[in-house]
Design a protein around this motif. Sequence first.
Motif, PDB file in Angstrom:
ATOM      1  N   ARG A 232     -18.084 -51.362  46.026  1.00 39.09           N
ATOM      2  CA  ARG A 232     -17.583 -50.009  45.788  1.00 39.09           C
ATOM      3  C   ARG A 232     -18.419 -49.042  46.612  1.00 39.09           C
ATOM      4  NH1 ARG A 232     -18.580 -48.403  40.421  1.00 39.09           N
ATOM      5  NH2 ARG A 232     -16.779 -47.007  40.346  1.00 39.09           N
ATOM      6  N   VAL A 233     -17.832 -47.890  46.919  1.00 38.81           N
ATOM      7  CA  VAL A 233     -18.511 -46.908  47.756  1.00 38.81           C
ATOM      8  C   VAL A 233     -18.404 -45.535  47.107  1.00 38.81           C
ATOM      9  CG1 VAL A 233     -18.592 -45.781  50.015  1.00 38.81           C
ATOM     10  CG2 VAL A 233     -18.038 -48.212  49.860  1.00 38.81           C
ATOM     11  N   ALA A 234     -19.543 -44.835  47.040  1.00 37.41           N
ATOM     12  CA  ALA A 234     -19.577 -43.453  46.580  1.00 37.41           C
ATOM     13  C   ALA A 234     -20.015 -42.575  47.744  1.00 37.41           C
ATOM     14  CB  ALA A 234     -20.544 -43.289  45.402  1.00 37.41           C
ATOM     15  N   VAL A 235     -19.291 -41.485  47.974  1.00 37.54           N
ATOM     16  CA  VAL A 235     -19.589 -40.558  49.060  1.00 37.54           C
ATOM     17  C   VAL A 235     -20.201 -39.295  48.462  1.00 37.54           C
ATOM     18  CG1 VAL A 235     -18.654 -39.276  51.019  1.00 37.54           C
ATOM     19  CG2 VAL A 235     -17.667 -41.487  50.391  1.00 37.54           C
ATOM     20  N   MET A 236     -21.388 -38.902  48.949  1.00 34.39           N
ATOM     21  CA  MET A 236     -22.086 -37.728  48.434  1.00 34.39           C
ATOM     22  C   MET A 236     -22.040 -36.579  49.426  1.00 34.39           C
ATOM     23  SD  MET A 236     -25.554 -38.893  46.416  1.00 34.39           S
ATOM     24  CE  MET A 236     -25.856 -37.208  45.851  1.00 34.39           C
ATOM     25  N   TYR A 237     -21.955 -35.366  48.856  1.00 29.59           N
ATOM     26  CA  TYR A 237     -22.048 -34.147  49.655  1.00 29.59           C
ATOM     27  C   TYR A 237     -22.757 -33.089  48.828  1.00 29.59           C
ATOM     28  CZ  TYR A 237     -20.762 -30.225  52.665  1.00 29.59           C
ATOM     29  OH  TYR A 237     -20.804 -29.139  53.507  1.00 29.59           O
ATOM     30  N   PRO A 257     -11.292 -34.898  52.350  1.00 31.99           N
ATOM     31  CA  PRO A 257     -11.411 -34.550  53.773  1.00 31.99           C
ATOM     32  C   PRO A 257     -12.781 -34.865  54.364  1.00 31.99           C
ATOM     33  CG  PRO A 257     -10.292 -32.797  52.569  1.00 31.99           C
ATOM     34  CD  PRO A 257     -10.781 -33.783  51.539  1.00 31.99           C
ATOM     35  N   TYR A 258     -13.827 -34.802  53.551  1.00 33.06           N
ATOM     36  CA  TYR A 258     -15.171 -35.128  54.042  1.00 33.06           C
ATOM     37  C   TYR A 258     -15.266 -36.620  54.368  1.00 33.06           C
ATOM     38  CZ  TYR A 258     -20.277 -35.655  53.992  1.00 33.06           C
ATOM     39  OH  TYR A 258     -21.572 -35.944  54.316  1.00 33.06           O
ATOM     40  N   CYS A 294     -15.327 -25.018  45.721  1.00 31.35           N
ATOM     41  CA  CYS A 294     -15.634 -26.333  46.295  1.00 31.35           C
ATOM     42  C   CYS A 294     -16.749 -26.171  47.316  1.00 31.35           C
ATOM     43  CB  CYS A 294     -14.397 -26.919  46.961  1.00 31.35           C
ATOM     44  SG  CYS A 294     -14.721 -28.457  47.864  1.00 31.35           S
ATOM     45  N   PRO A 295     -17.884 -26.852  47.151  1.00 29.26           N
ATOM     46  CA  PRO A 295     -18.996 -26.686  48.099  1.00 29.26           C
ATOM     47  C   PRO A 295     -18.634 -27.043  49.538  1.00 29.26           C
ATOM     48  CG  PRO A 295     -19.726 -27.798  46.105  1.00 29.26           C
ATOM     49  CD  PRO A 295     -18.227 -27.740  46.031  1.00 29.26           C
ATOM     50  N   PHE A 296     -17.586 -27.831  49.720  1.00 26.57           N
ATOM     51  CA  PHE A 296     -17.220 -28.268  51.065  1.00 26.57           C
ATOM     52  C   PHE A 296     -16.262 -27.298  51.759  1.00 26.57           C
ATOM     53  CE2 PHE A 296     -14.659 -31.255  53.836  1.00 26.57           C
ATOM     54  CZ  PHE A 296     -15.657 -31.478  54.768  1.00 26.57           C
ATOM     55  N   HIS A 297     -15.737 -26.303  51.041  1.00 31.44           N
ATOM     56  CA  HIS A 297     -14.644 -25.499  51.605  1.00 31.44           C
ATOM     57  C   HIS A 297     -15.007 -24.736  52.879  1.00 31.44           C
ATOM     58  CE1 HIS A 297     -16.279 -21.813  49.571  1.00 31.44           C
ATOM     59  NE2 HIS A 297     -15.625 -21.202  50.527  1.00 31.44           N
TER      60      HIS A 297
END
Length: 350
Positions: A232-237, A257-258, A294-297
């Motif tokens: 499994r994979v978790a993506v952090m931002y 999108p990240y 959203c922190p990525f926006h």
Amino acid sequence: MTTADPTPTAPLVQVDGLKKWFPIQRGLLGRTTGHVRAVDGVSFTIQRGKTLGLVGESGCGKSTTGRTILRLIEPTAGTVRFDGRDVFGLGGSELRALRKEMQIIFQDPYSSLNPRLTVGSMMTEVLHVHHLAEGAAAEKRVGELLDTVGLSAAHARRYPHEFSGGQRQRLGIARALCVEPKFLICDEPVSALDVSIQSQVLNLLQDLQRAFGLTYLFIAHDLSVVEHISDRVAVMYLGRIVELADSDALYREPKHPYTQALLSAVPLPQPGGRPERILLKGDPPSPSAIPSGCPFHPRCPQAFEPCATVEPQLAADATGHQVRCLLYPESWPADAPAPFAFGRPTASAA
């Protein structure tokens, strides 16, 4: 302190709402004026004998997450349960006993080994501290471990500077295996190695997992490496998980999108095998000044009106694929306006 009885189907590692905020202190009195939110509410589980890959850009909080789980860094909030035990509730002899079951392989094979000690001295010291073996028995155990990681017993008489980078990382793995752990945190264990050596170390880790039933948290920034080893994979931002799914599902159909941008940057042996590179705008914001909504926006190529004000939730779809993005209805908070109120179809509907 109550301890849950672990069952064979229960996850070996369970992380809930883990936070690690570092205070920003200024002035002569050292007043706290803010916090660096290195880890900001991370939750996941790792099943026995499986590997969870944790990926993201440098500075997103991956290594801090791993070290906080082991209590090399004390947490700000949240819980970690290991084999049914509350890690943050243990102290003294109980915590030392737990150290034998949870170990870490550090990123830098140069600075993680003591240059003043021979390999044999380093490893026998571990065995002595945990009362596992002494004298001839300890020397025999060291020789067996070195052989297990692809070295020889004769290497026990050498110092770290006499080894190559790949050999030093094998020594780091052998040292972690001294106490016969159940769980290993691999903190970017191949990022400092040549590509050919990376594959050898990854194959070694997989062989050890099969032989000893090890469970891994594999931290990396290279998604091609994570794909090779992870279940499994978790993506952090910016200290948060933005996507979590089975490895096959995430690489086949990334939702956030990240994640899509990270995968578009992975080099391929032949050109033309992947759509055009997705370029993100600007640099990641500071974890001490996380954007609203959203922190990525600010960097997202698919951002729309509510992304600046509505904070998405990490939620799963019917297949268990978790994502934190307003393009998906499951990520909308219960008290937020409905997605269709903004006149834009969601990714699921599209």
